[in-house]
Design a protein around this motif. Structure first.
Motif, mmCIF file in Angstrom:
data_model
loop_
_atom_site.group_PDB
_atom_site.id
_atom_site.type_symbol
_atom_site.label_atom_id
_atom_site.label_comp_id
_atom_site.label_asym_id
_atom_site.label_seq_id
_atom_site.Cartn_x
_atom_site.Cartn_y
_atom_site.Cartn_z
ATOM 1 N N UNK A 19 0.824 -1.201 0.000
ATOM 2 C CA UNK A 19 0.000 0.000 0.000
ATOM 3 C C UNK A 19 0.858 1.252 0.000
ATOM 4 N N UNK A 20 2.164 1.093 0.229
ATOM 5 C CA UNK A 20 3.040 2.234 0.376
ATOM 6 C C UNK A 20 3.998 2.439 -0.795
ATOM 7 N N UNK A 21 4.121 1.484 -1.702
ATOM 8 C CA UNK A 21 5.106 1.603 -2.771
ATOM 9 C C UNK A 21 4.642 0.882 -4.024
ATOM 10 N N UNK A 22 5.139 1.328 -5.173
ATOM 11 C CA UNK A 22 4.859 0.663 -6.442
ATOM 12 C C UNK A 22 6.166 0.489 -7.192
ATOM 13 N N UNK A 23 6.386 -0.679 -7.758
ATOM 14 C CA UNK A 23 7.594 -0.958 -8.520
ATOM 15 C C UNK A 23 7.296 -0.837 -10.003
ATOM 16 N N UNK A 24 8.046 -0.020 -10.689
ATOM 17 C CA UNK A 24 7.852 0.212 -12.117
ATOM 18 C C UNK A 24 8.370 -0.980 -12.910
ATOM 19 N N UNK A 25 7.561 -1.431 -13.849
ATOM 20 C CA UNK A 25 7.954 -2.514 -14.738
ATOM 21 C C UNK A 25 8.428 -1.937 -16.076
ATOM 22 N N UNK A 26 9.583 -2.387 -16.523
ATOM 23 C CA UNK A 26 10.091 -1.992 -17.837
ATOM 24 C C UNK A 26 9.584 -3.009 -18.854
ATOM 25 N N UNK A 27 8.512 -2.631 -19.544
ATOM 26 C CA UNK A 27 7.850 -3.549 -20.464
ATOM 27 C C UNK A 27 7.459 -2.789 -21.727
ATOM 28 N N UNK A 28 6.558 -3.364 -22.500
ATOM 29 C CA UNK A 28 6.216 -2.773 -23.799
ATOM 30 C C UNK A 28 5.414 -1.485 -23.694
ATOM 31 N N UNK A 76 12.964 5.565 -5.411
ATOM 32 C CA UNK A 76 14.246 4.892 -5.197
ATOM 33 C C UNK A 76 14.529 3.993 -6.392
ATOM 34 N N UNK A 77 15.800 3.719 -6.620
ATOM 35 C CA UNK A 77 16.186 2.838 -7.709
ATOM 36 C C UNK A 77 17.640 2.399 -7.551
ATOM 37 N N UNK A 78 18.015 1.434 -8.338
ATOM 38 C CA UNK A 78 19.408 0.991 -8.432
ATOM 39 C C UNK A 78 19.873 1.225 -9.857
ATOM 40 N N UNK A 79 21.140 1.657 -10.023
ATOM 41 C CA UNK A 79 21.672 1.775 -11.368
ATOM 42 C C UNK A 79 23.147 1.425 -11.387
ATOM 43 N N UNK A 167 28.240 0.883 -9.311
ATOM 44 C CA UNK A 167 26.846 0.540 -9.053
ATOM 45 C C UNK A 167 26.412 1.252 -7.784
ATOM 46 N N UNK A 168 25.213 1.821 -7.797
ATOM 47 C CA UNK A 168 24.739 2.618 -6.666
ATOM 48 C C UNK A 168 23.249 2.407 -6.434
ATOM 49 N N UNK A 169 22.844 2.513 -5.163
ATOM 50 C CA UNK A 169 21.440 2.587 -4.780
ATOM 51 C C UNK A 169 21.089 4.047 -4.538
ATOM 52 N N UNK A 170 19.916 4.463 -5.006
ATOM 53 C CA UNK A 170 19.496 5.855 -4.855
ATOM 54 C C UNK A 170 18.139 5.925 -4.158
ATOM 55 N N UNK A 171 17.940 6.981 -3.388
ATOM 56 C CA UNK A 171 16.636 7.298 -2.795
ATOM 57 C C UNK A 171 16.518 8.811 -2.795
ATOM 58 N N UNK A 209 19.388 0.161 -15.226
ATOM 59 C CA UNK A 209 18.615 0.771 -14.144
ATOM 60 C C UNK A 209 17.569 -0.243 -13.716
ATOM 61 N N UNK A 210 17.404 -0.432 -12.411
ATOM 62 C CA UNK A 210 16.484 -1.465 -11.942
ATOM 63 C C UNK A 210 15.820 -1.060 -10.635
ATOM 64 N N UNK A 211 14.755 -1.823 -10.296
ATOM 65 C CA UNK A 211 14.022 -1.658 -9.049
ATOM 66 C C UNK A 211 13.622 -0.199 -8.809
ATOM 67 N N UNK A 212 13.061 0.420 -9.826
ATOM 68 C CA UNK A 212 12.555 1.779 -9.695
ATOM 69 C C UNK A 212 11.229 1.745 -8.948
ATOM 70 N N UNK A 213 11.200 2.390 -7.797
ATOM 71 C CA UNK A 213 10.015 2.373 -6.953
ATOM 72 C C UNK A 213 9.495 3.788 -6.734
ATOM 73 N N UNK A 214 8.182 3.933 -6.778
ATOM 74 C CA UNK A 214 7.498 5.201 -6.533
ATOM 75 C C UNK A 214 6.773 5.074 -5.204
ATOM 76 N N UNK A 215 6.937 6.108 -4.349
ATOM 77 C CA UNK A 215 6.382 6.069 -2.996
ATOM 78 C C UNK A 215 5.668 7.384 -2.691
ATOM 79 N N UNK A 216 4.708 7.349 -1.738
ATOM 80 C CA UNK A 216 4.019 8.588 -1.348
ATOM 81 C C UNK A 216 5.003 9.621 -0.778
#
Length: 216
Positions: A19-28, A76-79, A167-171, A209-216
């Motif tokens: 309920x607190x986060x959404x993970x972005x999918x890299x798709x079509x 947040x994300x990793x790249x 390689x880095x984690x970002x928030x 770039x991976x695990x891109x998350x969107x949060x309130x």
């Protein structure tokens, strides 16, 4: 059943993990925007991971953010950059190559509602648009907020990592950065984009770039 299928399709790009986060999918649902007919990066969409290769090229991959996530205020994300371009001056038009840039596109809510089907270039020219670009690359200090040579008052570059590999984690706190960049409260997050740029230096990029998350 039809209504449920339509809702599922509208939210295809994002998997809600809580309920607190959404993970972005890299798709079509992501579309490439070229800036030249003969210049295109190689984007490899793999669910939670986006591979990016650039060889003397520049282009952008973009997607819309569904209305339920317009109130996003953190991300947040990793790249990772395995091979990158030299350190450049990102304020210089025609000489601003960078390894990766992650764009967050904002609009006033009323404008956003009218432009849900707009293309990315139309969004970037919309009334009241503001764009934060988090960048890995350049010769600038980490944390600097820079003007962009293409967007004028509509956009700001925020340096997260200077040119180099690793390689880095970002928030990031989008509200705080938006206020610092534009001097006003954050608006609705309506779009995301990723670019790599190696055309000015005629060099190569191998990044992800991976695990891109969107949060309130």
């Amino acid at each position: 059943m039809k209504s449920a299928a339509m809702i599922a399709a509208a939210f295809l790009l994002i998997t809600v993990v809580s309920a607190q986060a959404a993970t972005v999918q890299f798709d079509k649902s992501w579309k490439e925007q070229r800036f030249s007919l003969f210049s295109s990066n190689d984007f490899d969409l793999k669910g939670e991971t986006l591979g990016v290769r650039s060889s003397g090229t520049v282009s952008m991959l973009w997607t819309r953010v569904p209305p339920a996530l317009w109130p996003t205020r953190n991300a947040s994300w990793q790249w990772q950059v395995r091979k990158g371009v030299p350190a450049t001056d990102l304020t210089l038009k025609g000489g601003d190559d960078r390894d990766l840039a992650l764009y967050f596109v904002f609009l006033p809510k009323q404008v956003a509602a009218r432009m849900q089907d707009a293309a990315v270039l139309d969004l970037m020219d919309a009334p009241g648009v503001r764009i934060l670009m988090y960048v890995w690359g350049g010769k600038h200090s980490e944390g600097q907020i820079l003007p962009t040579p293409y967007l004028g008052e509509r956009g700001r570059t925020i340096i997260r990592r200077a040119a180099g590999t690793g390689a880095e984690d970002e928030a990031v706190d989008l509200s705080k950065d938006y206020q610092a960049a534009f001097g006003e409260p954050v608006e609705s997050l309506v779009g995301l984009a990723v670019s790599a740029d190696s055309d000015d230096t005629d060099t190569s990029i191998d990044a992800s770039l991976s695990r891109l998350r969107l949060l309130p």
